[in-house]
Design a protein around this motif. Structure first.
Motif, short mmCIF file in Angstrom:
data_model
loop_
_atom_site.label_atom_id
_atom_site.label_comp_id
_atom_site.label_asym_id
_atom_site.label_seq_id
_atom_site.Cartn_x
_atom_site.Cartn_y
_atom_site.Cartn_z
N UNK A 171 41.92 31.22 32.01
CA UNK A 171 42.55 29.91 32.22
C UNK A 171 43.76 29.74 31.31
N UNK A 172 44.88 29.44 31.92
CA UNK A 172 46.11 29.21 31.16
C UNK A 172 46.87 30.47 30.80
N UNK A 173 46.37 31.62 31.19
CA UNK A 173 47.04 32.89 30.90
C UNK A 173 47.83 33.36 32.12
N UNK A 174 49.06 33.74 31.90
CA UNK A 174 49.84 34.30 33.01
C UNK A 174 49.51 35.78 33.14
N UNK A 175 49.78 36.32 34.29
CA UNK A 175 49.57 37.74 34.50
C UNK A 175 50.43 38.56 33.53
N UNK A 176 51.62 38.07 33.27
CA UNK A 176 52.50 38.78 32.33
C UNK A 176 51.90 38.79 30.92
N UNK A 177 51.36 37.66 30.48
CA UNK A 177 50.74 37.59 29.15
C UNK A 177 49.53 38.51 29.06
N UNK A 213 46.54 53.69 38.04
CA UNK A 213 47.49 53.28 39.07
C UNK A 213 48.88 53.78 38.64
N UNK A 214 49.70 54.12 39.63
CA UNK A 214 51.00 54.73 39.36
C UNK A 214 51.90 53.90 38.45
N UNK A 215 51.87 52.60 38.60
CA UNK A 215 52.80 51.78 37.81
C UNK A 215 52.46 51.82 36.31
N UNK A 216 51.26 52.29 35.95
CA UNK A 216 50.90 52.47 34.54
C UNK A 216 51.14 53.91 34.08
N UNK A 217 51.17 54.85 34.99
CA UNK A 217 51.24 56.27 34.63
C UNK A 217 52.61 56.89 34.80
N UNK A 259 57.91 46.34 36.69
CA UNK A 259 57.39 47.05 37.87
C UNK A 259 55.89 46.86 38.02
N UNK A 260 55.18 46.80 36.90
CA UNK A 260 53.73 46.59 36.96
C UNK A 260 53.40 45.20 37.49
N UNK A 261 54.13 44.19 37.04
CA UNK A 261 53.90 42.84 37.53
C UNK A 261 54.15 42.74 39.03
N UNK A 262 55.21 43.39 39.49
CA UNK A 262 55.52 43.37 40.92
C UNK A 262 54.37 43.95 41.73
#
Length: 73
Positions: free
Chosen positions: A10-16, A36-40, A47-50
């Motif tokens: 609660x109150x946390x953004x995906x970016x945070x 997942x590719x966006x981490x590796x 790019x990960x957020x997208x």
């Protein structure tokens, strides 16, 4: 609407959440834990957020891992 006192997201953004995970594990370990590719491959927050915003199952894995580190503190 009831307050979400027991919800650690609660109150946390995906970016945070993502920034906290990268700070805690680093990209290499995060890519190992959530394969997942966006981490590796050439990882970045942008790019990960997208990818995570479009992919429910991956976002769920990221949120679950975040909850693990919060509960473990």
């Amino acid at each position: 609407m009831e307050p979400q006192q027991n919800n650690p997201l609660h109150g946390k953004t995906l970016e945070a959440i993502l920034v906290a995970l990268v700070d805690h594990y680093g990209w290499e370990q995060l890519g190992y834990r959530i394969d997942i590719n966006c981490f590796n491959n050439d990882p970045s927050i942008k790019s990960s957020l997208k990818f995570l915003r479009k992919t429910e199952w991956a976002r769920k894995k990221v949120e679950d891992l975040y909850i693990e580190i919060i509960v473990g503190k």
